[in-house]
Write a protein that holds these residues in place. Structure first.
Motif, mmCIF file in Angstrom:
data_model
loop_
_atom_site.group_PDB
_atom_site.id
_atom_site.type_symbol
_atom_site.label_atom_id
_atom_site.label_comp_id
_atom_site.label_asym_id
_atom_site.label_seq_id
_atom_site.Cartn_x
_atom_site.Cartn_y
_atom_site.Cartn_z
ATOM 1 N N ASP A 137 21.186 36.736 65.657
ATOM 2 C CA ASP A 137 21.668 37.810 66.230
ATOM 3 C C ASP A 137 20.388 38.282 67.128
ATOM 4 O OD1 ASP A 137 24.216 37.444 65.669
ATOM 5 O OD2 ASP A 137 24.259 38.850 64.406
ATOM 6 N N SER A 138 19.137 38.214 66.592
ATOM 7 C CA SER A 138 17.985 38.676 67.311
ATOM 8 C C SER A 138 17.934 38.159 68.809
ATOM 9 C CB SER A 138 16.703 38.294 66.345
ATOM 10 O OG SER A 138 16.372 36.881 66.323
ATOM 11 N N ALA A 139 18.429 36.944 69.040
ATOM 12 C CA ALA A 139 18.284 36.297 70.307
ATOM 13 C C ALA A 139 19.093 37.264 71.480
ATOM 14 C CB ALA A 139 18.958 35.014 70.180
ATOM 15 N N VAL A 140 20.190 37.571 70.718
ATOM 16 C CA VAL A 140 21.026 38.607 71.799
ATOM 17 C C VAL A 140 20.105 39.968 71.881
ATOM 18 C CG1 VAL A 140 22.987 40.171 71.791
ATOM 19 C CG2 VAL A 140 22.998 37.851 70.891
ATOM 20 N N PHE A 141 19.623 40.568 71.078
ATOM 21 C CA PHE A 141 18.784 41.715 71.318
ATOM 22 C C PHE A 141 17.644 41.354 72.178
ATOM 23 C CE2 PHE A 141 20.604 42.855 67.008
ATOM 24 C CZ PHE A 141 21.322 44.066 67.450
ATOM 25 N N ALA A 142 17.061 40.075 72.058
ATOM 26 C CA ALA A 142 16.045 39.661 72.912
ATOM 27 C C ALA A 142 16.173 39.754 74.470
ATOM 28 C CB ALA A 142 15.361 38.617 72.559
ATOM 29 N N ALA A 143 17.629 39.153 74.532
ATOM 30 C CA ALA A 143 17.953 38.836 76.119
ATOM 31 C C ALA A 143 18.283 40.072 76.761
ATOM 32 C CB ALA A 143 19.100 37.999 76.047
ATOM 33 N N LEU A 144 19.004 41.287 75.963
ATOM 34 C CA LEU A 144 19.495 42.394 76.466
ATOM 35 C C LEU A 144 18.533 43.143 77.529
ATOM 36 C CD1 LEU A 144 21.880 44.341 77.092
ATOM 37 C CD2 LEU A 144 21.250 45.351 74.922
ATOM 38 N N PRO A 145 17.214 43.479 77.145
ATOM 39 C CA PRO A 145 16.440 44.398 77.936
ATOM 40 C C PRO A 145 15.977 43.280 79.092
ATOM 41 C CG PRO A 145 15.407 43.908 75.848
ATOM 42 C CD PRO A 145 16.659 43.224 75.479
ATOM 43 N N ALA A 146 15.932 42.394 78.980
ATOM 44 C CA ALA A 146 15.365 41.384 80.122
ATOM 45 C C ALA A 146 16.391 41.270 81.101
ATOM 46 C CB ALA A 146 14.976 40.072 79.376
ATOM 47 N N LEU A 147 17.758 41.363 80.962
ATOM 48 C CA LEU A 147 18.664 41.218 81.738
ATOM 49 C C LEU A 147 18.757 41.884 83.066
ATOM 50 C CD1 LEU A 147 21.163 39.451 82.533
ATOM 51 C CD2 LEU A 147 22.663 41.308 81.484
ATOM 52 N N ASP A 148 18.203 43.264 82.903
ATOM 53 C CA ASP A 148 17.962 43.972 84.196
ATOM 54 C C ASP A 148 17.115 43.510 85.133
ATOM 55 O OD1 ASP A 148 19.691 46.112 83.817
ATOM 56 O OD2 ASP A 148 18.419 47.667 82.801
ATOM 57 N N ARG A 149 16.058 42.833 84.768
ATOM 58 C CA ARG A 149 15.055 42.119 85.642
ATOM 59 C C ARG A 149 15.553 40.852 86.606
ATOM 60 N NH1 ARG A 149 12.059 42.850 81.003
ATOM 61 N NH2 ARG A 149 12.012 40.567 80.578
ATOM 62 N N HIS A 150 16.859 40.410 86.147
ATOM 63 C CA HIS A 150 17.355 39.349 86.648
ATOM 64 C C HIS A 150 18.814 39.681 87.428
ATOM 65 C CE1 HIS A 150 14.988 36.374 84.512
ATOM 66 N NE2 HIS A 150 15.015 37.208 83.590
ATOM 67 N N GLN A 151 18.836 41.146 88.079
ATOM 68 C CA GLN A 151 19.972 41.708 88.510
ATOM 69 C C GLN A 151 19.648 42.325 89.778
ATOM 70 O OE1 GLN A 151 23.292 43.328 85.840
ATOM 71 N NE2 GLN A 151 21.475 43.253 84.610
ATOM 72 N N PRO A 152 19.111 41.459 90.676
ATOM 73 C CA PRO A 152 18.537 42.135 91.953
ATOM 74 C C PRO A 152 19.677 42.970 93.088
ATOM 75 C CG PRO A 152 18.548 39.917 92.309
ATOM 76 C CD PRO A 152 18.632 40.072 90.884
ATOM 77 N N LEU A 153 21.034 42.373 92.837
ATOM 78 C CA LEU A 153 21.880 42.866 93.439
ATOM 79 C C LEU A 153 22.210 44.165 92.869
ATOM 80 C CD1 LEU A 153 24.051 43.030 95.962
ATOM 81 C CD2 LEU A 153 25.512 41.272 94.722
ATOM 82 N N ASN A 154 22.618 44.107 91.394
ATOM 83 C CA ASN A 154 22.877 45.332 90.859
ATOM 84 C C ASN A 154 21.832 46.363 90.980
ATOM 85 O OD1 ASN A 154 24.994 46.668 89.138
ATOM 86 N ND2 ASN A 154 23.299 46.622 87.501
ATOM 87 N N ASP A 155 20.797 46.013 90.993
ATOM 88 C CA ASP A 155 19.492 47.105 91.386
ATOM 89 C C ASP A 155 19.687 47.951 92.699
ATOM 90 O OD1 ASP A 155 16.854 48.337 90.502
ATOM 91 O OD2 ASP A 155 16.223 47.225 92.081
ATOM 92 N N ARG A 156 20.210 47.099 93.562
ATOM 93 C CA ARG A 156 20.567 47.898 94.778
ATOM 94 C C ARG A 156 21.794 48.636 94.839
ATOM 95 N NH1 ARG A 156 20.833 43.349 99.173
ATOM 96 N NH2 ARG A 156 20.878 45.169 100.605
ATOM 97 N N THR A 157 22.709 48.053 93.954
ATOM 98 C CA THR A 157 24.115 48.842 94.595
ATOM 99 C C THR A 157 24.846 49.504 93.326
ATOM 100 O OG1 THR A 157 25.414 46.622 93.792
ATOM 101 C CG2 THR A 157 24.436 46.672 95.962
ATOM 102 N N ARG A 158 24.291 49.102 91.994
ATOM 103 C CA ARG A 158 24.765 49.643 90.735
ATOM 104 C C ARG A 158 26.512 49.292 90.727
ATOM 105 N NH1 ARG A 158 21.219 48.983 87.218
ATOM 106 N NH2 ARG A 158 19.172 49.887 88.025
#
Length: 270
Positions: A137-158
């Motif tokens: 389950d530590s893999a999920v906790f590792a992926a979560l904070p990195a996800l924002d950096r891979h969402q350029p469209l959501n960064d613009r629009t939310r």
């Protein structure tokens, strides 16, 4: 019409004390996307009009029209006045599935359920997953904070969802975004299909609730574990358990909800 992911519009920002200021915000596009298979109009999805080749290929797989990339002979995107049309040419081997499925549809939606005349088609049996999740389950906790950096469209629009393919250790391999959670996952599955990628023991991380449709898409794509930011429905849990799909939901930086290996119905209430 041009196929854009977002477009800017003027707004007025009003504060709690009544202060006003003009601002400009990017708005996510939501456009009709028609899916045609072998010349037959199959579905109309409301989607963000980017990565449409991925969307159509993933949708064909999770609709069980194809078993893999080899069943898709060709796929093309055409801009239309009202949106976009994606034309798929499916192999003759699977053409019968298309005709059979069309007979059970009278209208179309992104979830692939509305308009199905035969209720049994809504909950068709799922195959049992061959690949089982054996990661931590530590893999999920590792992926979560990195996800924002891979969402350029959501960064613009939310205003859009993301679906990420993650390694067994939690590194993000690939992400697709869309206004619809079903579409985002289909885009991710289609992108992997077109690139010849499989899950390789990893998992999917979605910025949405865990609905049974997303469980089915995960199973049909061979994904051994599905993690979502919001809660699951009862049907999602039951379908996942029946297919051997591991679930991690209500994912937060400090905790997540792990689905048990069986369903205890003794506490079921109305």
């Amino acid at each position: 019409m041009p196929l854009n992911a977002a477009i800017s519009r003027p707004f007025e920002r009003i504060g709690v004390e009544g202060e006003r200021a003009p601002i400009t915000r990017a708005l996510a596009e939501e456009t009709p996307v028609a899916i045609e298979c072998n010349g037959i109009g199959y579905a109309v999805l409301m989607a963000t009009p980017v990565d449409l080749l991925d969307l159509a290929c993933g949708f064909a797989l999770t609709e069980r029209l194809v078993d893999g990339a080899g069943d898709i002979v060709d796929v093309e995107v055409h801009a239309a006045e009202a949106g976009a049309i994606v034309r798929l040419t499916l192999a003759e081997r699977v053409a019968g599935r298309l005709l059979d499925r069309v007979r059970h549809r009278t209208t179309d939606s992104s979830c692939g359920l509305c308009g199905i005349e035969n209720l049994e088609q809504a909950l068709r049996p799922l195959p049992r997953l061959a690949a089982r999740w054996d990661g931590e389950d530590s893999a999920v906790f590792a992926a979560l904070p990195a996800l924002d950096r891979h969402q350029p469209l959501n960064d613009r629009t939310r205003a859009v969802h993301a679906a990420a393919a993650c390694t067994r250790e939690g590194a993000i391999r690939l992400v697709r975004e869309d206004v619809g959670r079903h579409n985002a996952f289909d885009k991710l599955i289609g992108a992997m299909l077109r690139a010849g990628l499989d899950w390789e023991g990893g998992f999917a991380l979605l910025t949405s609730r865990c609905s049974f449709e997303l469980v089915e898409k995960a199973v049909l794509s061979g994904c051994p574990m599905l993690a979502t930011l919001s809660a699951p429905t009862r049907l999602a849990v039951d379908r996942a358990l029946g297919a051997g799909l591991a679930l991690r939901t209500l994912v937060r930086p400090d905790a997540l909800l792990r689905t048990p290996e069986f369903v205890d119905r003794s506490s079921d209430t109305c």
